[in-house]
Design a protein around this motif. Structure first.
Motif, mmCIF file in Angstrom:
data_model
loop_
_atom_site.group_PDB
_atom_site.id
_atom_site.type_symbol
_atom_site.label_atom_id
_atom_site.label_comp_id
_atom_site.label_asym_id
_atom_site.label_seq_id
_atom_site.Cartn_x
_atom_site.Cartn_y
_atom_site.Cartn_z
ATOM 1 N N MET A 115 25.441 -37.872 -70.304
ATOM 2 C CA MET A 115 26.054 -39.018 -70.265
ATOM 3 C C MET A 115 25.780 -40.138 -69.464
ATOM 4 S SD MET A 115 29.389 -38.872 -71.728
ATOM 5 C CE MET A 115 30.319 -40.532 -71.122
ATOM 6 N N ARG A 116 24.980 -39.415 -68.678
ATOM 7 C CA ARG A 116 24.523 -40.264 -68.035
ATOM 8 C C ARG A 116 23.252 -41.311 -68.441
ATOM 9 N NH1 ARG A 116 19.419 -39.649 -64.376
ATOM 10 N NH2 ARG A 116 19.266 -41.104 -62.962
ATOM 11 N N THR A 117 22.442 -40.593 -69.667
ATOM 12 C CA THR A 117 21.750 -41.452 -70.726
ATOM 13 C C THR A 117 22.677 -42.583 -71.451
ATOM 14 O OG1 THR A 117 19.830 -40.083 -71.000
ATOM 15 C CG2 THR A 117 20.178 -41.489 -72.440
ATOM 16 N N PHE A 118 23.594 -41.958 -71.914
ATOM 17 C CA PHE A 118 24.220 -43.177 -72.111
ATOM 18 C C PHE A 118 24.396 -44.409 -71.767
ATOM 19 C CE2 PHE A 118 28.954 -44.521 -74.017
ATOM 20 C CZ PHE A 118 28.473 -44.755 -75.220
ATOM 21 N N ARG A 119 25.253 -44.095 -70.641
ATOM 22 C CA ARG A 119 25.608 -45.219 -69.756
ATOM 23 C C ARG A 119 24.626 -45.830 -69.492
ATOM 24 N NH1 ARG A 119 29.031 -40.891 -66.552
ATOM 25 N NH2 ARG A 119 27.318 -40.971 -65.411
ATOM 26 N N ALA A 120 23.277 -45.202 -69.472
ATOM 27 C CA ALA A 120 21.714 -46.559 -69.357
ATOM 28 C C ALA A 120 21.862 -46.805 -70.401
ATOM 29 C CB ALA A 120 20.513 -45.363 -68.385
ATOM 30 N N LEU A 121 21.603 -46.707 -71.786
ATOM 31 C CA LEU A 121 22.039 -47.604 -73.091
ATOM 32 C C LEU A 121 23.102 -48.691 -72.680
ATOM 33 C CD1 LEU A 121 21.039 -44.493 -75.297
ATOM 34 C CD2 LEU A 121 20.078 -46.696 -74.986
ATOM 35 N N ILE A 122 23.834 -48.114 -72.296
ATOM 36 C CA ILE A 122 25.149 -49.124 -72.364
ATOM 37 C C ILE A 122 24.620 -50.503 -71.329
ATOM 38 C CG2 ILE A 122 27.570 -49.843 -71.971
ATOM 39 C CD1 ILE A 122 27.327 -48.437 -74.768
ATOM 40 N N ARG A 123 24.032 -49.896 -70.591
ATOM 41 C CA ARG A 123 23.804 -51.307 -69.605
ATOM 42 C C ARG A 123 22.514 -51.957 -69.910
ATOM 43 N NH1 ARG A 123 22.073 -48.504 -64.012
ATOM 44 N NH2 ARG A 123 21.429 -50.929 -63.750
ATOM 45 N N SER A 124 21.427 -51.234 -70.817
ATOM 46 C CA SER A 124 20.081 -52.329 -71.132
ATOM 47 C C SER A 124 20.787 -52.706 -72.346
ATOM 48 C CB SER A 124 19.316 -50.868 -71.826
ATOM 49 O OG SER A 124 18.966 -49.380 -70.975
ATOM 50 N N ILE A 125 22.153 -52.214 -72.716
ATOM 51 C CA ILE A 125 22.525 -53.640 -73.654
ATOM 52 C C ILE A 125 22.980 -54.924 -73.750
ATOM 53 C CG2 ILE A 125 22.452 -52.157 -76.126
ATOM 54 C CD1 ILE A 125 25.024 -52.200 -76.431
ATOM 55 N N ARG A 126 24.127 -54.911 -71.866
ATOM 56 C CA ARG A 126 24.315 -56.188 -70.950
ATOM 57 C C ARG A 126 24.954 -56.738 -72.038
ATOM 58 N NH1 ARG A 126 18.474 -59.351 -70.186
ATOM 59 N NH2 ARG A 126 16.922 -57.508 -70.402
ATOM 60 N N PRO A 127 26.340 -55.181 -71.811
ATOM 61 C CA PRO A 127 27.643 -56.144 -71.547
ATOM 62 C C PRO A 127 27.877 -57.057 -71.435
ATOM 63 C CG PRO A 127 27.280 -53.398 -71.006
ATOM 64 C CD PRO A 127 25.871 -54.584 -70.671
ATOM 65 N N GLN A 128 27.614 -57.510 -70.424
ATOM 66 C CA GLN A 128 28.108 -59.273 -69.733
ATOM 67 C C GLN A 128 27.263 -59.833 -70.674
ATOM 68 O OE1 GLN A 128 25.518 -56.993 -68.582
ATOM 69 N NE2 GLN A 128 24.491 -57.905 -67.654
ATOM 70 N N GLN A 129 26.689 -60.326 -71.165
ATOM 71 C CA GLN A 129 25.828 -61.036 -72.094
ATOM 72 C C GLN A 129 27.223 -61.160 -73.483
ATOM 73 O OE1 GLN A 129 21.571 -61.907 -72.020
ATOM 74 N NE2 GLN A 129 21.373 -61.331 -70.234
ATOM 75 N N TRP A 130 27.272 -60.253 -74.013
ATOM 76 C CA TRP A 130 28.208 -59.977 -74.878
ATOM 77 C C TRP A 130 29.172 -61.811 -74.912
ATOM 78 C CZ3 TRP A 130 30.282 -54.772 -75.703
ATOM 79 C CH2 TRP A 130 29.009 -53.319 -75.706
ATOM 80 N N THR A 131 29.595 -62.494 -73.940
ATOM 81 C CA THR A 131 30.022 -63.707 -74.205
ATOM 82 C C THR A 131 29.493 -64.386 -74.879
ATOM 83 O OG1 THR A 131 29.348 -64.183 -71.764
ATOM 84 C CG2 THR A 131 31.372 -62.992 -71.600
ATOM 85 N N LYS A 132 27.827 -64.706 -74.816
ATOM 86 C CA LYS A 132 27.364 -65.123 -75.607
ATOM 87 C C LYS A 132 27.627 -65.572 -77.220
ATOM 88 C CE LYS A 132 23.144 -64.318 -73.821
ATOM 89 N NZ LYS A 132 21.900 -64.099 -73.561
ATOM 90 N N ASN A 133 27.862 -63.859 -77.497
ATOM 91 C CA ASN A 133 27.877 -64.143 -78.645
ATOM 92 C C ASN A 133 29.631 -64.635 -79.136
ATOM 93 O OD1 ASN A 133 25.517 -63.084 -79.515
ATOM 94 N ND2 ASN A 133 26.248 -60.376 -78.066
ATOM 95 N N ILE A 134 30.313 -64.570 -78.316
ATOM 96 C CA ILE A 134 31.410 -64.638 -78.795
ATOM 97 C C ILE A 134 31.528 -66.013 -78.887
ATOM 98 C CG2 ILE A 134 34.574 -64.900 -78.274
ATOM 99 C CD1 ILE A 134 33.371 -62.035 -76.619
ATOM 100 N N LEU A 135 31.129 -67.092 -77.481
ATOM 101 C CA LEU A 135 31.591 -68.635 -77.559
ATOM 102 C C LEU A 135 30.757 -69.179 -78.756
ATOM 103 C CD1 LEU A 135 31.197 -68.731 -73.601
ATOM 104 C CD2 LEU A 135 33.086 -68.666 -75.167
#
Length: 293
Positions: free
Chosen positions: A1-21
Motif C-alpha cells: 500500500m505504501r508503494t501504491f500511495r507513492a505511485l499515485i502521488r507520482s502521477i500528481r492527481p492535483q494536476q489532473w485539472t489541466k486535462n479536464i479544463l
C-alpha cells in the motif's frame, strides 16, 4: 500500500485539472456539451491524458531526482525522497504509456497520434529541452495546446485557431509566472533545482510575463468575436465573459507580486477562492450563452 500511495502521488492527481479544463473547451464552445455520446468520448480522452501525463511525470521525476532533493518542496516527491524505487517507477511509467496509447488506438486513430506526439515531445523535454531557456516554457505551453486538440479530435470538430492561440498564451502566462516565483523563492539556490535558472533573471521573466499577459487578453477577445457559437440573436454575447478572464489574469498577478505565492498554477486553482469563484461564474456564463439563449 505504501508503494501504491507513492505511485499515485507520482502521477500528481492535483494536476489532473489541466486535462479536464483544457480537453473540454472544444465540446463546450461548439455547444455540444449536452450530447451524451460525445461527452463520454471527451471524458475518456481526458482519462487517457491523465494516464499518459502520469507516465511523463514519473519519467521527469526519475531524471530530476537529484535536483529535486535540493528543492524545499520537490524533495518530498516519492522518487526524490526514496519512497518509490527507480525500478518500480520505470515499470509503472512504461505500463501507463502502453495502456494509454493502446486504449487511444482502439478509440480513435487521430487521438492515438496526438497522445503519441504529446509523449514524444515530453520525453524530449525531459531529456534535453527542459535545460534550454525559452524553449522549456514553449514546450510546456505546447502540451496545453495538444490537450485542446485532443478535445476537438475525439468529437470531430474544427477548433478555432484563436482558441489554440489563447490556450498557448495562457499556458505561457502560467508557466512564466511559476518560473518567476521559483526564482524569487529559491534565490541563489535556484540553479541547483533547475539548470535553466542559470539563464533566467527577474527582469527577463517580468518582461515575458508582461508580453504574454497582454497577448492572452487580446487573443481571447478576438476569439470571442470570431467564434460563431457565441453569437445569439444577432449579438455577440461572448464579450461579456472578457471581464472574467481579465480578473483571472489580474488575480494571478496579484498572487505573484503581492502575496508572493510560490504555488503551482493547479494548486492555486484548487486553493484560491476568488479564482475558483471566477472560474465558476465564467462556466455559468458560458452555459447560459451557449445552451440557454
Amino acid at each position: 500500500m505504501r508503494t501504491f500511495r507513492a505511485l499515485i502521488r507520482s502521477i500528481r492527481p492535483q494536476q489532473w485539472t489541466k486535462n479536464i479544463l483544457f480537453v473540454f473547451p472544444a465540446i463546450l464552445f461548439d455547444a455540444k456539451l449536452l450530447e451524451f455520446d460525445l461527452l463520454i468520448r471527451v471524458i475518456a480522452a481526458a482519462g487517457l491524458l491523465v494516464l499518459v501525463s502520469g507516465s511523463v511525470y514519473i519519467i521527469n521525476d526519475l531524471m530530476d531526482r537529484d535536483q529535486d532533493r535540493a528543492h524545499p518542496n520537490k524533495r518530498h516527491r516519492p522518487i526524490a525522497s526514496g519512497m518509490l524505487s527507480a525500478s518500480v517507477a520505470k515499470l509503472a511509467s512504461t505500463v501507463l504509456a502502453a495502456v494509454s496509447l493502446g486504449l487511444a488506438y482502439s478509440l480513435d486513430f487521430e487521438l492515438f497520434l496526438l497522445l503519441a506526439l504529446y509523449l514524444l515531445i515530453q520525453l524530449v523535454y525531459s531529456i534535453r529541452l527542459k535545460h534550454v531557456a525559452l524553449l522549456d516554457v514553449l514546450i510546456v505551453a505546447a502540451g496545453f495546446v495538444i490537450r485542446v486538440m485532443v478535445g476537438g479530435v475525439v468529437i470531430d470538430v474544427e477548433v478555432s485557431p484563436w482558441l489554440y492561440a489563447f490556450t498557448g498564451l495562457l499556458a505561457l502566462f502560467l508557466v512564466v509566472g511559476k518560473r518567476r516565483q521559483e526564482l524569487v523563492m529559491l534565490g541563489d539556490q535556484a540553479a541547483n533545482t533547475r539548470l535553466t535558472f542559470r539563464q533566467y533573471n527577474l527582469p527577463l521573466l517580468d518582461d515575458m510575463l508582461r508580453i504574454v499577459t497582454t497577448s492572452t487578453l487580446i487573443t481571447y477577445i478576438l476569439y470571442t468575436i470570431e467564434v460563431e457559437t457565441m453569437t445569439r440573436h444577432g449579438a455577440n454575447w461572448g464579450l461579456i465573459t472578457v471581464p472574467f478572464v481579465l480578473y483571472g489574469l489580474f488575480r494571478y498577478l496579484y498572487l505573484l507580486h503581492v502575496e508572493e505565492t510560490a504555488s503551482a498554477p493547479e494548486e492555486i486553482l484548487l486553493s484560491d477562492r476568488p479564482i475558483q469563484i471566477t472560474v465558476m461564474l465564467a462556466g455559468i456564463a458560458y452555459f447560459i450563452i451557449l445552451y440557454a439563449l
